[in-house]
Write a protein that holds these residues in place. Structure first.
Motif, PDB file in Angstrom:
ATOM      1  N   CYS A 111       0.815  -1.224   0.000  1.00  0.00           N
ATOM      2  CA  CYS A 111       0.000   0.000   0.000  1.00  0.00           C
ATOM      3  C   CYS A 111       0.845   1.270   0.000  1.00  0.00           C
ATOM      4  O   CYS A 111       0.303   2.373   0.162  1.00  0.00           O
TER       5      CYS A 111
ATOM      6  N   GLU B 234      -5.505   1.661  -0.829  1.00  0.00           N
ATOM      7  CA  GLU B 234      -6.030   0.884   0.294  1.00  0.00           C
ATOM      8  C   GLU B 234      -7.420   0.321  -0.006  1.00  0.00           C
ATOM      9  O   GLU B 234      -7.750  -0.793   0.410  1.00  0.00           O
ATOM     10  N   SER B 235      -8.209   1.081  -0.744  1.00  0.00           N
ATOM     11  CA  SER B 235      -9.578   0.657  -1.041  1.00  0.00           C
ATOM     12  C   SER B 235      -9.635  -0.564  -1.944  1.00  0.00           C
ATOM     13  O   SER B 235     -10.695  -1.178  -2.094  1.00  0.00           O
ATOM     14  N   SER B 236      -8.479  -0.932  -2.540  1.00  0.00           N
ATOM     15  CA  SER B 236      -8.443  -2.105  -3.421  1.00  0.00           C
ATOM     16  C   SER B 236      -7.962  -3.353  -2.697  1.00  0.00           C
ATOM     17  O   SER B 236      -7.721  -4.376  -3.330  1.00  0.00           O
TER      18      SER B 236
ATOM     19  N   SER C 205      -8.041   3.225   8.019  1.00  0.00           N
ATOM     20  CA  SER C 205      -7.663   3.085   6.611  1.00  0.00           C
ATOM     21  C   SER C 205      -8.858   2.644   5.778  1.00  0.00           C
ATOM     22  O   SER C 205      -9.915   2.302   6.309  1.00  0.00           O
ATOM     23  N   ALA C 206      -8.659   2.625   4.456  1.00  0.00           N
ATOM     24  CA  ALA C 206      -9.714   2.167   3.543  1.00  0.00           C
ATOM     25  C   ALA C 206      -9.609   0.678   3.255  1.00  0.00           C
ATOM     26  O   ALA C 206     -10.417   0.142   2.491  1.00  0.00           O
TER      27      ALA C 206
ATOM     28  N   ARG D  12     -10.348  -3.053   3.707  1.00  0.00           N
ATOM     29  CA  ARG D  12     -11.527  -3.718   4.261  1.00  0.00           C
ATOM     30  C   ARG D  12     -11.158  -5.095   4.802  1.00  0.00           C
ATOM     31  O   ARG D  12     -10.201  -5.712   4.349  1.00  0.00           O
TER      32      ARG D  12
ATOM     33  N   PRO E 198     -12.962  -6.574  -4.040  1.00  0.00           N
ATOM     34  CA  PRO E 198     -12.662  -5.327  -4.749  1.00  0.00           C
ATOM     35  C   PRO E 198     -12.836  -5.503  -6.253  1.00  0.00           C
ATOM     36  O   PRO E 198     -12.802  -6.620  -6.777  1.00  0.00           O
TER      37      PRO E 198
END
Length: 249
Positions: free
Chosen positions: A110, A128-130, A150-151, A153, A166
């Motif tokens: 990340c 982070e979202s991925s 953080s994003a 999950r 994702p």
């Protein structure tokens, strides 16, 4: 299907994991750990980039995933990450009490401290979202703090489905310590309360069934000096490799 074997736990050679498709064997060259890992993971990245996708990498620890992701990126693909692990692997050098690099790969992926190894691999940071962590049932306080803001999950093994994955191409990473240690002997960092082999394989099958897996990264995080008389470890790796064989057929 070509399987790339990386018979190392960090820079420790694991002859019991060696075999056809190994990227190297024996002691690694380099003046320090980062140089040794950089050379090894650069080789992994080159092999992945040159392989027909989906690529398959089998190793002795999780940090090899840096080379796997770098290789997928070098092939022109921007992947998301599905990370099965009993641990968060989001420590940093500053937060880790042990300094164990094997507890940091998701943070490196990340974008943490690219000067240490990522830049040498040509690795671009993942948003982070991925990133989806699956299980991560054993978190140190700094890891829990990071994940809370953080994003990235987190979900459980039974919750894995197309609805939580994702978007886009996926690198599927499985640290086999996600499985309960009662079913898999000799795990270096076994954590009680894990999912069964059957449940982990079923969840991985759901990910593979999306048709979006561009690389499978299996971390065989057991001590090869500890016997496995029932052959449980070999069977679970074979089952996971079989998922990709079916996907590519």
């Amino acid at each position: 299907m070509t399987t790339i074997v990386v018979p190392y736990h960090l820079d420790e050679y694991l002859p019991g994991l060696d075999g056809a498709g190994s990227v190297s064997s024996g002691p690694l060259p380099g003046a320090d750990l980062w140089e040794r890992l950089g050379g090894l993971y650069s080789t992994v990245a080159s092999r992945v980039a040159a392989s027909p996708l989906p690529a398959v990498v089998v190793s002795g620890d999780c940090t090899v995933a840096l080379g796997t992701v770098a290789g997928v990126q070098a092939a022109g693909i921007s992947p998301a990450l599905v990370w099965f692990d009993a641990h968060g692997d989001v420590q940093t050098i500053e937060t880790s009490h042990s300094g164990y690099i094997g507890g940091m790969p998701v943070r490196f992926l990340c974008g943490y401290r690219p000067d240490l190894i990522s830049s040498a691999l040509g690795l671009s940071p993942l948003p982070e979202s991925s990133v989806l962590l699956v299980d991560a049932r054993d978190l140190d306080p700094p890891e829990a703090s990071y994940l809370s803001s953080s994003a990235v999950r987190v979900c459980s093994v039974p919750e894995v489905s197309s609805s939580v994955l994702p978007a886009g191409p996926l690198v599927l990473h499985l640290d086999l310590d996600v499985i309960d240690g009662s079913e898999l002997p000799g795990l270096r960092f076994a954590v009680p309360g894990g999912a069964s082999v059957a449940d982990v394989v079923a969840a991985a099958r759901r990910v593979v069934a999306t048709g979006r897996v561009v690389a499978l990264d299996i971390a065989c995080t057991w001590d090869p000096a500890i016997a496995d008389p029932s052959g449980a470890r070999e069977r679970v790796v074979a089952e996971l490799l079989g998922l990709m064989g079916t996907a590519g057929s």
